[in-house]
Design a protein around this motif. Structure first.
Motif, PDB file in Angstrom:
ATOM      1  N   LYS A   1       0.827  -1.198   0.000  1.00  0.00           N
ATOM      2  CA  LYS A   1       0.000   0.000   0.000  1.00  0.00           C
ATOM      3  C   LYS A   1       0.867   1.255   0.000  1.00  0.00           C
ATOM      4  CE  LYS A   1      -3.794  -2.387   0.246  1.00  0.00           C
ATOM      5  NZ  LYS A   1      -4.709  -2.454  -0.933  1.00  0.00           N
TER       6      LYS A   1
ATOM      7  N   SER B   1      -3.218   4.612  -2.913  1.00  0.00           N
ATOM      8  CA  SER B   1      -4.279   3.667  -2.571  1.00  0.00           C
ATOM      9  C   SER B   1      -4.969   4.059  -1.268  1.00  0.00           C
ATOM     10  CB  SER B   1      -3.716   2.246  -2.454  1.00  0.00           C
ATOM     11  OG  SER B   1      -2.709   2.170  -1.464  1.00  0.00           O
TER      12      SER B   1
ATOM     13  N   THR C   1      -1.630   0.620  -8.237  1.00  0.00           N
ATOM     14  CA  THR C   1      -1.574   1.563  -7.114  1.00  0.00           C
ATOM     15  C   THR C   1      -0.372   1.383  -6.189  1.00  0.00           C
ATOM     16  OG1 THR C   1      -2.980   0.121  -5.747  1.00  0.00           O
ATOM     17  CG2 THR C   1      -4.079   1.791  -7.091  1.00  0.00           C
TER      18      THR C   1
ATOM     19  N   LEU D   1      -9.071  -1.374  -0.606  1.00  0.00           N
ATOM     20  CA  LEU D   1      -8.092  -0.639  -1.413  1.00  0.00           C
ATOM     21  C   LEU D   1      -7.158   0.161  -0.515  1.00  0.00           C
ATOM     22  CD1 LEU D   1      -6.927   0.479  -4.055  1.00  0.00           C
ATOM     23  CD2 LEU D   1      -8.813   2.129  -4.100  1.00  0.00           C
TER      24      LEU D   1
END
Length: 418
Positions: free
Chosen positions: A142, A146, A204, A374
């Protein structure tokens, strides 16, 4: 190379600078204590095989029981704090009520202070660090992109559905008519994210590893020295908000009657929030996990298909299907139904709270879970545990959540949707 957590870097033998002062040494000690056991046989070190996470023993059952008790208390506190009500959540994003904000800040403050205390006590510091490293490890793919986009989608879905990932099953327990449809939307959102996860991650994930993961790592200061002032600073902010708009004027239910603690229809949101934040203690000490919510929907969604078929369709959901961490979080979230049911029945408020339209419930449900996955967390994962662990990504995700919810509220009013 993808961004990796403190724990992963330590295990690969590289220097670690993103946690407490002696984290490299601490992580090595934790690995020795909780992960790998060795036997020295005439100078030959044998690494014993680790326990299969899919196997459950008495210890695992006890931990699941602790998750269940914590979940029941969470459900009770959310029902008493009234943040399960769709109107309370929507009014927060419309800036018409601050019950949700008061409860959220109280939970963050309580969690921060509890985690800070556990970080310095000799009897709990290792468990704290183990849980913290496990939590940080989940964000290795991440980044800020994101976190921000996912956070905004999370807030948008919360506004549409009038709920949050950790509170959907609280709504079910409290008898809100639209809650089952919201829950179905959440499962659909989890399944949709699971199927599309490889593509989303490739688009992402950061091109380079994050230089710093936590505030204490970025400032080269001890976690305790940052967490305590931050936790204490939130208390006067809550007091100012409640002085400006007393919570008794914001909730829709009658709080003037002289009722007992469990038969009362509502608690002050800061008391309910403080209880939820303090649940970090049993989860960290006995389960080595922080509070979370949205990942449990992926676990529940994974149960809807046979294992072999699921493995082909979504390896991501297949990984969420088994293992104590996944089952523990699913147990925690699902048992909030029990707490909310007990609380509402004792207070005589079961089934008295209005829901939202069914299409809003479904659309909002899948939007907020898709956004939460996400971002890597929801109001519990990023809000309570992420901010509680001073995770930098969480300080991007949570503001984005409020922005996304507020923009959605403005759009819905502009289009006369609500």
């Amino acid at each position: 190379m993808p961004p990796e957590s403190t724990l992963i870097e330590a295990r690969k033998g590289r220097p670690v600078h993103d946690a407490n002062a002696n984290i490299t040494k601490e992580v090595e000690e934790l690995d020795e204590l909780f992960s790998e056991k060795t036997n020295d046989n005439h100078g030959v070190v044998e690494v014993l095989p680790q326990k299969d996470e899919t196997e459950f023993d008495i210890s695992s059952i006890v931990k699941l029981l602790i998750c269940a008790i914590a979940g029941i208390l969470d459900g009770l506190a959310m029902e008493k704090g009234r943040v399960f009500e769709p109107s309370v959540i929507r009014h927060q994003f419309e800036f018409r009520s601050f019950v949700m904000m008061k409860m959220f800040l109280a939970a963050v403050s309580s969690g921060l202070l509890c985690l800070a205390l556990m970080s310095i006590l000799p009897s709990t510091s290792q468990r704290f660090q183990l849980a913290r490293n496990s939590f940080i490890e989940r964000f290795q793919l991440k980044g800020y992109l994101s976190s921000a986009i996912g956070g905004a989608l999370l807030g948008s879905g919360m506004m549409i559905a009038g709920g949050c990932p950790a509170g959907v099953l609280v709504q079910v327990g409290a008898g809100i008519s639209s809650s089952v449809v919201t829950f179905m939307g959440c499962l659909f959102g989890a399944f949709l994210y699971g199927v599309s996860e490889p593509i989303i991650t490739s688009l992402t994930k950061p091109t380079e590893p994050l230089k710093h993961i936590t505030f204490d790592g970025a400032t080269n200061r001890r976690y305790f020295n940052l967490a305590v002032p931050f936790g204490l600073a939130l208390i006067p902010l809550i007091a100012i908000l409640d002085f400006a708009i007393p919570w008794t004027q914001e909730v829709s239910t009658d709080v003037t009657s002289d009722s007992g603690i469990f038969t009362s229809r509502a608690w002050a949101p800061y008391y309910a929030g403080a209880l939820i934040g303090s649940l970090q203690v049993p989860m960290v000490l006995f389960v080595s996990e922080n509070l979370g919510g949205s990942s449990s929907y992926c676990t529940m969604a994974s149960w809807t298909l046979p294992g072999d078929l699921l493995k082909q369709i979504s390896p991501y959901l297949y990984r969420m299907r088994t293992g104590f961490k996944n089952w523990g979080m699913a147990t925690y979230v699902t048992t909030t139904v029990v707490g909310a049911l007990l609380s509402s029945v004792l207070a005589g408020s079961f089934g008295t709270t209005a829901g939202v339209s069914l299409h809003h419930a479904f659309i909002g449900g899948y939007t907020m879970i898709f956004g939460a996955r996400l971002a890597g967390g929801c109001t519990s994962g990023h809000g309570l545990s992420g901010m509680g662990n001073l995770l930098l990504l969480s300080f991007a995700a949570i503001p984005a959540m409020f922005v996304g919810g507020s923009l959605t509220a403005a759009y819905m009013h502009m289009m006369n949707i609500i």
